[in-house]
Each structure stands twice: as C-alpha cells, then as structure tokens.
Design an enzyme around this catalytic site. Structure first.
Site, PDB file in Angstrom:
ATOM      1  N   ASP A  70      -5.544   8.746 -14.292  1.00  0.00           N
ATOM      2  CA  ASP A  70      -4.447   9.829 -14.132  1.00  0.00           C
ATOM      3  C   ASP A  70      -4.765  10.595 -13.096  1.00  0.00           C
ATOM      4  O   ASP A  70      -6.048  10.937 -12.685  1.00  0.00           O
ATOM      5  CB  ASP A  70      -4.755  10.789 -15.625  1.00  0.00           C
ATOM      6  CG  ASP A  70      -3.413  11.903 -15.591  1.00  0.00           C
ATOM      7  OD1 ASP A  70      -2.411  11.015 -15.997  1.00  0.00           O
ATOM      8  OD2 ASP A  70      -3.241  12.814 -15.266  1.00  0.00           O
TER       9      ASP A  70
ATOM     10  N   LYS B 151      -6.645   2.710   2.946  1.00  0.00           N
ATOM     11  CA  LYS B 151      -6.853   3.507   1.809  1.00  0.00           C
ATOM     12  C   LYS B 151      -7.624   3.272   0.853  1.00  0.00           C
ATOM     13  O   LYS B 151      -8.301   4.356   0.382  1.00  0.00           O
ATOM     14  CB  LYS B 151      -5.393   3.624   1.436  1.00  0.00           C
ATOM     15  CG  LYS B 151      -5.106   4.589   0.159  1.00  0.00           C
ATOM     16  CD  LYS B 151      -3.612   4.646  -0.418  1.00  0.00           C
ATOM     17  CE  LYS B 151      -3.667   5.702  -1.581  1.00  0.00           C
ATOM     18  NZ  LYS B 151      -2.629   5.922  -2.366  1.00  0.00           N
TER      19      LYS B 151
ATOM     20  N   PHE C 269       2.068   5.018  -1.913  1.00  0.00           N
ATOM     21  CA  PHE C 269       3.087   5.377  -2.738  1.00  0.00           C
ATOM     22  C   PHE C 269       3.149   6.851  -2.991  1.00  0.00           C
ATOM     23  O   PHE C 269       2.462   7.772  -2.409  1.00  0.00           O
ATOM     24  CB  PHE C 269       3.117   4.567  -4.019  1.00  0.00           C
ATOM     25  CG  PHE C 269       1.838   5.073  -4.971  1.00  0.00           C
ATOM     26  CD1 PHE C 269       1.995   6.033  -6.058  1.00  0.00           C
ATOM     27  CD2 PHE C 269       0.457   4.407  -4.626  1.00  0.00           C
ATOM     28  CE1 PHE C 269       1.019   6.444  -6.674  1.00  0.00           C
ATOM     29  CE2 PHE C 269      -0.623   5.044  -5.412  1.00  0.00           C
ATOM     30  CZ  PHE C 269      -0.287   5.785  -6.557  1.00  0.00           C
ATOM     31  N   GLY C 270       3.951   7.331  -3.921  1.00  0.00           N
ATOM     32  CA  GLY C 270       3.713   8.800  -4.132  1.00  0.00           C
ATOM     33  C   GLY C 270       4.101   9.653  -3.037  1.00  0.00           C
ATOM     34  O   GLY C 270       4.929   9.565  -1.913  1.00  0.00           O
ATOM     35  N   TYR C 271       2.915  10.651  -2.815  1.00  0.00           N
ATOM     36  CA  TYR C 271       3.076  11.677  -1.950  1.00  0.00           C
ATOM     37  C   TYR C 271       2.213  11.158  -0.541  1.00  0.00           C
ATOM     38  O   TYR C 271       2.066  11.956   0.355  1.00  0.00           O
ATOM     39  CB  TYR C 271       2.185  12.906  -2.620  1.00  0.00           C
ATOM     40  CG  TYR C 271       2.927  13.494  -3.574  1.00  0.00           C
ATOM     41  CD1 TYR C 271       3.945  14.342  -3.554  1.00  0.00           C
ATOM     42  CD2 TYR C 271       2.730  13.197  -4.881  1.00  0.00           C
ATOM     43  CE1 TYR C 271       4.351  14.999  -4.393  1.00  0.00           C
ATOM     44  CE2 TYR C 271       3.338  13.810  -6.056  1.00  0.00           C
ATOM     45  CZ  TYR C 271       4.105  14.850  -5.885  1.00  0.00           C
ATOM     46  OH  TYR C 271       4.745  15.190  -6.841  1.00  0.00           O
TER      47      TYR C 271
ATOM     48  N   ASN D 107       2.579   2.385 -13.444  1.00  0.00           N
ATOM     49  CA  ASN D 107       3.078   2.663 -12.001  1.00  0.00           C
ATOM     50  C   ASN D 107       2.520   1.344 -11.038  1.00  0.00           C
ATOM     51  O   ASN D 107       1.330   1.055 -10.939  1.00  0.00           O
ATOM     52  CB  ASN D 107       2.076   3.983 -11.584  1.00  0.00           C
ATOM     53  CG  ASN D 107       2.445   4.388 -10.079  1.00  0.00           C
ATOM     54  OD1 ASN D 107       2.488   3.634  -9.335  1.00  0.00           O
ATOM     55  ND2 ASN D 107       2.620   5.488 -10.078  1.00  0.00           N
ATOM     56  N   PRO D 108       3.475   0.944 -10.393  1.00  0.00           N
ATOM     57  CA  PRO D 108       3.288  -0.353  -9.588  1.00  0.00           C
ATOM     58  C   PRO D 108       2.332   0.136  -8.430  1.00  0.00           C
ATOM     59  O   PRO D 108       1.402  -0.963  -8.176  1.00  0.00           O
ATOM     60  CB  PRO D 108       4.813  -0.801  -9.204  1.00  0.00           C
ATOM     61  CG  PRO D 108       5.674  -0.040  -9.882  1.00  0.00           C
ATOM     62  CD  PRO D 108       5.170   1.104 -10.472  1.00  0.00           C
ATOM     63  N   GLY D 109       2.333   1.145  -7.894  1.00  0.00           N
ATOM     64  CA  GLY D 109       1.448   1.541  -6.762  1.00  0.00           C
ATOM     65  C   GLY D 109       0.108   1.793  -7.101  1.00  0.00           C
ATOM     66  O   GLY D 109      -0.916   0.908  -6.411  1.00  0.00           O
ATOM     67  N   LYS D 110      -0.278   2.187  -8.412  1.00  0.00           N
ATOM     68  CA  LYS D 110      -1.610   2.428  -8.777  1.00  0.00           C
ATOM     69  C   LYS D 110      -2.116   1.122  -9.412  1.00  0.00           C
ATOM     70  O   LYS D 110      -2.976   0.702  -9.166  1.00  0.00           O
ATOM     71  CB  LYS D 110      -1.490   3.329 -10.147  1.00  0.00           C
ATOM     72  CG  LYS D 110      -1.582   4.617 -10.073  1.00  0.00           C
ATOM     73  CD  LYS D 110      -1.569   5.247 -11.159  1.00  0.00           C
ATOM     74  CE  LYS D 110      -1.152   6.838 -11.489  1.00  0.00           C
ATOM     75  NZ  LYS D 110      -1.521   7.285 -12.704  1.00  0.00           N
TER      76      LYS D 110
HETATM   77  P1  IMP Z   1       0.260   9.845 -13.533  1.00  0.00           P
HETATM   78  O1  IMP Z   1      -1.290  10.047 -13.080  1.00  0.00           O
HETATM   79  O2  IMP Z   1       0.730   8.681 -14.143  1.00  0.00           O
HETATM   80  O3  IMP Z   1       0.520  11.419 -14.168  1.00  0.00           O
HETATM   81  O4  IMP Z   1       0.980  10.331 -12.103  1.00  0.00           O
HETATM   82  C1  IMP Z   1       0.407  10.422 -11.115  1.00  0.00           C
HETATM   83  C2  IMP Z   1       1.095  10.947  -9.791  1.00  0.00           C
HETATM   84  O5  IMP Z   1       0.324  11.565  -8.870  1.00  0.00           O
HETATM   85  C3  IMP Z   1       1.720   9.854  -9.177  1.00  0.00           C
HETATM   86  O6  IMP Z   1       3.267   9.296  -9.875  1.00  0.00           O
HETATM   87  C4  IMP Z   1       2.013  10.305  -7.682  1.00  0.00           C
HETATM   88  O7  IMP Z   1       3.098  11.165  -7.709  1.00  0.00           O
HETATM   89  C5  IMP Z   1       0.818  10.961  -7.471  1.00  0.00           C
HETATM   90  N1  IMP Z   1      -0.257  10.319  -7.138  1.00  0.00           N
HETATM   91  C6  IMP Z   1      -1.538   9.946  -7.713  1.00  0.00           C
HETATM   92  N2  IMP Z   1      -2.076   9.213  -6.723  1.00  0.00           N
HETATM   93  C7  IMP Z   1      -1.640   9.049  -5.588  1.00  0.00           C
HETATM   94  C8  IMP Z   1      -1.815   8.270  -4.620  1.00  0.00           C
HETATM   95  O8  IMP Z   1      -2.810   7.637  -4.251  1.00  0.00           O
HETATM   96  N3  IMP Z   1      -0.873   8.516  -3.650  1.00  0.00           N
HETATM   97  C9  IMP Z   1       0.174   9.303  -3.601  1.00  0.00           C
HETATM   98  N4  IMP Z   1       0.594   9.910  -4.674  1.00  0.00           N
HETATM   99  C10 IMP Z   1      -0.176   9.717  -5.715  1.00  0.00           C
END
Ligand code: IMP
Length: 196
Positions: free
Chosen positions: A69, A173, A150-152, A9-12
């Site tokens: 995760d 953040k 990113f994400g939510y 995940n590029p955001g992570k």
């Molecule tokens: P996973 O850990 O790869 O199963 O995915 C975690 C998912 O939770 C991400 O794809 C986002 O949708 C959401 N998520 C986790 N951390 C964040 C964050 O810091 N901001 C927004 N969404 C997040």
C-alpha cells in the site's frame, strides 16, 4: 518459496516482480491464482490497507501473500493525496488527469516538497505477518515529464537527481524507490525467518 502479490495495479506488479526477481521466490499474481474480486481498502493508514489486502488474498489462495500500500504525500497539501492517492480527484480519472488535478490544487503554493511512501506486508497462512516501510523524497514539478513508471511518476522530481521518476529507467527507479526500500527490508526479514 511461493508468494502471491495482493495487488491488481499493473505498475506495482511489474516493479514488485522486478525487485523480488533476485530472491529466487516464485512470485504469482492474483490473476494467476484466479482471484477476480477487489479488496476494499477501508483502512485509514497505509499499514491498515496493506494488512487488509495481504490477509484477504492469503485467505482466498491459502498462500503467503505480499501486499503493497503506497502513495504520494505533498507537504503543501497537508499530506494529500496520501492513502487516497489511487482515487484522488475521482475514481475514474486516468493517471494523467490525476496528476493534472494535483497540479491544479498546488497552484499558488510556493514549495512542493513531497514523498512517496510504501508499506509492504507479507501475510502467512498461519495468521502471522511481517511488515516493512520505505520512502522516497522529492518535489512536485509544474510540468509532467517522462513516460516510465506509473501514477504520479511524471510530476515527481526525485531528490538528488535532475529527473522525474518517469524519466528514470525501470532499473534506476527500482534502485531508489520507496517500493524497493520496503521490499528490500521485507526480504531481509524473510531471510532472518528462514524463508530464503
Ligand atoms: P494503493 O496502494 O493501491 O492504494 O494505490 C497507490 C497509489 O499511489 C497508486 O495508484 C498511485 O497513484 C500512487 N503511487 C504509489 N506508488 C507509486 C509510484 O511508485 N509511482 C507513482 N505513483 C505511485
């Protein structure tokens, strides 16, 4: 000390690199290590999924691997989307569509308390691992706002701030995020074990 991040995940990846930047660790991505396969997240908890990812990437690279995760838990939805945050509403939705799906599920509910949670695990080539957790409290807002993160992030109003997570700068953040809390604890554990 070299570590590979067990996330695609590029955001992570961006946030983990920013947060771990101060440690002086050499942080590599899966791409930089030639990893081109997906690790199936078959666990039912954040801990299980982080362990599955960290172990798989450590075994594939021979390097210590750090997995994240994480997800969003909304009280009024009984903790959904939880471990299913990344695929909530369907595998192929964009982040905007996923936020819209969640807002629709929340329609008619009175309160929208929520939290982000994160479990990080560092898995070592000798089969040992260490784990740490973090969380960030807030509320879901009815109108997405902001373009950071990113994400939510655009629908998550951070407790104690009058801004959504996506309205914060990346430094802001990283100061308060679930990911920062978990990685800071993990860094301390690595320090105690002599890795820094
Ligand atoms: P996973 O850990 O790869 O199963 O995915 C975690 C998912 O939770 C991400 O794809 C986002 O949708 C959401 N998520 C986790 N951390 C964040 C964050 O810091 N901001 C927004 N969404 C997040």
């Amino acid at each position: 000390m070299k570590f590979v991040l067990a996330t695609a995940n590029p955001g992570k990846i961006r946030e983990m690199r920013e947060i771990l930047g101060a440690t002086g660790f050499n942080i590599l991505t899966r791409d930089e290590c030639g990893i081109d396969f997906e690790v199936e997240e078959t666990g039912s908890t954040f801990f299980e999924n982080a362990l599955i990812k960290a172990k798989a990437i450590c075994e594939a690279t021979g390097m210590s691997a750090i997995a994240d995760d994480s997800g969003l838990l909304v009280d009024a939805l009984n903790g959904e989307p939880g471990v299913y945050s990344s695929s909530y509403g369907g595998e192929n939705l964009s982040s905007d569509e996923r936020c819209a799906y969640l807002l629709k599920k929340l329609q008619g509910k009175e309160q929208a308390r929520a939290k982000f949670v994160c479990t990080v695990i560092c898995y070592f080539p000798d089969g040992e691992y260490i784990a740490a957790e973090g969380e960030c409290l807030g509320h879901i807002v009815s109108q997405p706002s902001g373009s950071g993160g990113f994400g939510y992030d655009p629908i998550f109003l951070v407790e104690g701030k009058n801004k959504t997570m996506a309205e914060l700068t990346s430094d802001e953040k990283n100061e308060i995020s679930h990911r920062n809390e978990a990685l800071s604890k993990l860094t301390l554990l690595l320090k105690e074990r002599g890795y820094m």
